[in-house]
Design a protein around this motif. Structure first.
Motif, PDB file in Angstrom:
ATOM      1  N   SER A  61      29.622  52.695  45.011  1.00  0.00           N
ATOM      2  CA  SER A  61      29.971  51.317  44.752  1.00  0.00           C
ATOM      3  C   SER A  61      30.050  50.808  43.335  1.00  0.00           C
ATOM      4  CB  SER A  61      28.826  50.307  45.318  1.00  0.00           C
ATOM      5  OG  SER A  61      27.608  50.819  44.969  1.00  0.00           O
ATOM      6  N   PHE A  62      29.418  51.862  42.382  1.00  0.00           N
ATOM      7  CA  PHE A  62      29.572  51.544  40.858  1.00  0.00           C
ATOM      8  C   PHE A  62      31.029  51.775  40.372  1.00  0.00           C
ATOM      9  CE2 PHE A  62      25.267  53.633  41.375  1.00  0.00           C
ATOM     10  CZ  PHE A  62      24.332  52.552  41.681  1.00  0.00           C
ATOM     11  N   GLU A  63      31.656  52.793  40.878  1.00  0.00           N
ATOM     12  CA  GLU A  63      32.938  52.991  40.714  1.00  0.00           C
ATOM     13  C   GLU A  63      33.884  51.774  41.198  1.00  0.00           C
ATOM     14  OE1 GLU A  63      33.187  56.630  42.462  1.00  0.00           O
ATOM     15  OE2 GLU A  63      32.499  57.706  40.683  1.00  0.00           O
ATOM     16  N   GLY A  64      33.595  51.245  42.202  1.00  0.00           N
ATOM     17  CA  GLY A  64      34.402  49.998  42.839  1.00  0.00           C
ATOM     18  C   GLY A  64      34.086  48.784  41.774  1.00  0.00           C
ATOM     19  N   VAL A  65      32.640  48.685  41.417  1.00  0.00           N
ATOM     20  CA  VAL A  65      32.719  47.617  40.480  1.00  0.00           C
ATOM     21  C   VAL A  65      33.475  47.915  39.315  1.00  0.00           C
ATOM     22  CG1 VAL A  65      30.992  46.506  38.974  1.00  0.00           C
ATOM     23  CG2 VAL A  65      30.505  46.888  41.364  1.00  0.00           C
ATOM     24  N   ARG A  66      33.396  48.994  38.601  1.00  0.00           N
ATOM     25  CA  ARG A  66      34.215  49.358  37.371  1.00  0.00           C
ATOM     26  C   ARG A  66      35.440  49.019  37.719  1.00  0.00           C
ATOM     27  NH1 ARG A  66      31.814  52.569  33.767  1.00  0.00           N
ATOM     28  NH2 ARG A  66      30.462  53.819  35.310  1.00  0.00           N
ATOM     29  N   THR A  67      36.121  49.389  38.919  1.00  0.00           N
ATOM     30  CA  THR A  67      37.681  49.228  39.184  1.00  0.00           C
ATOM     31  C   THR A  67      37.948  47.554  39.079  1.00  0.00           C
ATOM     32  OG1 THR A  67      37.767  50.984  40.325  1.00  0.00           O
ATOM     33  CG2 THR A  67      39.623  49.485  40.969  1.00  0.00           C
ATOM     34  N   VAL A  68      37.179  46.801  39.901  1.00  0.00           N
ATOM     35  CA  VAL A  68      37.287  45.355  39.932  1.00  0.00           C
ATOM     36  C   VAL A  68      37.379  44.758  38.499  1.00  0.00           C
ATOM     37  CG1 VAL A  68      36.782  43.061  40.966  1.00  0.00           C
ATOM     38  CG2 VAL A  68      36.804  45.409  42.406  1.00  0.00           C
ATOM     39  N   LEU A  69      36.360  44.988  37.788  1.00  0.00           N
ATOM     40  CA  LEU A  69      36.098  44.434  36.545  1.00  0.00           C
ATOM     41  C   LEU A  69      36.941  44.847  35.646  1.00  0.00           C
ATOM     42  CD1 LEU A  69      32.103  44.246  36.183  1.00  0.00           C
ATOM     43  CD2 LEU A  69      33.873  42.495  37.091  1.00  0.00           C
ATOM     44  N   GLY A  70      37.561  45.913  35.731  1.00  0.00           N
ATOM     45  CA  GLY A  70      38.742  46.521  34.902  1.00  0.00           C
ATOM     46  C   GLY A  70      40.012  45.921  35.229  1.00  0.00           C
ATOM     47  N   ARG A  71      40.274  45.207  36.388  1.00  0.00           N
ATOM     48  CA  ARG A  71      41.568  44.710  36.386  1.00  0.00           C
ATOM     49  C   ARG A  71      41.973  43.453  35.330  1.00  0.00           C
ATOM     50  NH1 ARG A  71      40.218  43.527  42.642  1.00  0.00           N
ATOM     51  NH2 ARG A  71      41.120  45.661  43.284  1.00  0.00           N
ATOM     52  N   VAL A  72      43.331  43.732  34.866  1.00  0.00           N
ATOM     53  CA  VAL A  72      43.917  42.965  33.871  1.00  0.00           C
ATOM     54  C   VAL A  72      43.896  41.357  34.414  1.00  0.00           C
ATOM     55  CG1 VAL A  72      45.788  42.427  32.182  1.00  0.00           C
ATOM     56  CG2 VAL A  72      45.109  44.745  32.848  1.00  0.00           C
ATOM     57  N   ASP A  73      44.318  41.316  35.681  1.00  0.00           N
ATOM     58  CA  ASP A  73      44.141  39.882  36.238  1.00  0.00           C
ATOM     59  C   ASP A  73      42.922  39.490  36.707  1.00  0.00           C
ATOM     60  OD1 ASP A  73      44.790  37.517  37.413  1.00  0.00           O
ATOM     61  OD2 ASP A  73      45.966  38.582  39.092  1.00  0.00           O
ATOM     62  N   ARG A  74      42.039  38.927  35.884  1.00  0.00           N
ATOM     63  CA  ARG A  74      40.552  38.580  36.421  1.00  0.00           C
ATOM     64  C   ARG A  74      40.490  37.701  37.268  1.00  0.00           C
ATOM     65  NH1 ARG A  74      37.010  40.562  32.243  1.00  0.00           N
ATOM     66  NH2 ARG A  74      38.067  42.775  31.764  1.00  0.00           N
ATOM     67  N   SER A  75      41.750  36.623  37.560  1.00  0.00           N
ATOM     68  CA  SER A  75      41.580  35.602  38.591  1.00  0.00           C
ATOM     69  C   SER A  75      41.470  36.192  39.803  1.00  0.00           C
ATOM     70  CB  SER A  75      43.162  34.900  38.504  1.00  0.00           C
ATOM     71  OG  SER A  75      44.261  35.822  39.013  1.00  0.00           O
TER      72      SER A  75
END
Length: 370
Positions: free
Chosen positions: A351-365
């Motif tokens: 789940s940590f890697e999943g958080v890293r993926t979502v927070l790393g998206r350019v489109d934060r919206s």
């Protein structure tokens, strides 16, 4: 610590494990209502007189058995509740001037509007038969807060997680015990430097990304924080459905029981929000009908006072759907909800890697709203 009572999560690694590690404690760990080799009661000597203690764990350990990392660890048998008045009389015959019951149960509660409302009726019905011989009951477990009395017997349950301490003063008179109590807020904190401090520091220094705005889980209400975690699990797999929960991370005095602030998000914060798991992501398969049953977990109107669930879906209409969640408690609760055991496979992601993926998206919206 001078004395304590076993709680339900003390049995998370099983009866035998607790029996073994309790031998290394410098104080007695009490348990009178389960078949485990712990003392049922103890007498603590003070300069003013002896005080007797009785320890009671949860009266239904099986009910909380889903919320463990591994359900294979054996729980102790619970047959008949002990006779507390008889035990209290025995402690007083042994010299105790006062008797305290350390009870792993507490007041029920809810939020009415923005106001915390304690509901001690169920608990008080359970303990009112003790009032003639027990001087004090110390409650816990339910994450609520209540101070009160049943006749001469006092009850204290401070806010959990070290936010408040219940200070109780016994005054021993010739033929009676006078009991006074106060709620003492805890101010400030110190960094833990005992066992596990190195793991905590390592997790604190692992920054997974930056969150643009705060996310919360509200008791009996919406839980965008749980929705965020479900999206993170979804992002780390190719599953059709992802399911996540967040649990109590703070006292619910304001209605919020789990909170993730804006700014840097660390592995430690995510670990604190989601207990009872190794954070490994597991996958399995369910039918469309079973996925409909799982929707009930994420129903805000039925959410638990200290846990919130969320579900993220791809919208697939296939008869058989892949599902992803975190190891441990979530897999147990999902199986119980749909009524059958599932064959879970480790995905190799966390789940940590999943958080890293979502927070790393350019489109934060795309990050879920408040």
């Amino acid at each position: 610590m001078d004395v304590s009572a076993a709680g339900n999560h003390d049995f998370d690694f099983g009866k035998e494990f607790l029996e073994r590690v309790s031998q290394d404690l410098s104080y007695p760990l009490l348990c009178a209502n389960a078949e485990v080799s712990l003392p049922k009661a103890s007498i603590l000597s003070t300069s003013s007189g002896d005080i007797g203690f009785i320890g009671l764990t949860s009266s239904d350990l099986l009910a909380s058995s889903n919320y463990r990392v591994d359900r294979r660890h054996a729980l102790p048998v619970q047959r008949v509740e002990p006779n507390i008045p008889s035990m209290a009389d025995e402690l007083k015959r042994a010299g105790a001037r006062a008797v305290v019951v350390l009870l792993h149960d507490g007041t029920d509660w809810r939020f009415s509007g923005d106001k915390y409302e304690a509901r001690p009726q169920r608990l008080f019905a359970k303990i009112q038969g003790w009032e003639e011989v027990v001087d004090l009951v110390v409650g816990g477990d339910t994450l609520g807060r209540y101070y009160g009395s049943i006749g001469r017997m006092k009850f204290v349950q401070p806010w959990p997680f070290g936010t408040e301490i219940a200070l109780v003063d016994f005054e021993f008179r010739r033929s009676e015990v006078c009991t006074r109590f106060a709620a003492v807020p805890v101010k400030g904190s110190e960094e833990w430097d005992g066992f596990g401090a190195d793991f905590i520091n390592e997790a604190r220094q692992d920054v997974l990304g930056t969150l643009p705005h705060s996310l919360t889980a509200y008791s009996g209400g919406r839980a965008p924080l749980a929705e965020f975690m479900a999206e993170c699990i979804f992002a780390a797999t190719a599953a059709d459905i992802s399911i996540a929960y967040v649990a109590c991370g703070q006292p619910a005095s304001d209605g919020i029981f789990a909170y993730l602030g804006s700014g840097s998000v660390t592995r430690l914060q995510i670990a604190q929000l989601t207990p009872w798991t190794t954070h490994e992501i597991c996958t399995s398969e369910v039918t469309q009908a079973e996925s409909n049953k799982l929707c009930g977990l994420a129903n805000a109107a039925r959410s638990h006072r200290s846990r919130a669930w969320a579900m993220h879906t791809s919208g697939s209409s296939r008869d058989i759907l892949s599902i992803a969640t975190t190891s441990g408690a979530a897999t147990h609760v999902i199986a119980e909800t749909i009524g059958r055991e599932l064959e879970w496979k480790r995905s190799g992601e966390t789940s940590f890697e999943g958080v890293r993926t979502v927070l790393g998206r350019v489109d934060r919206s795309r990050i879920l709203g408040r």
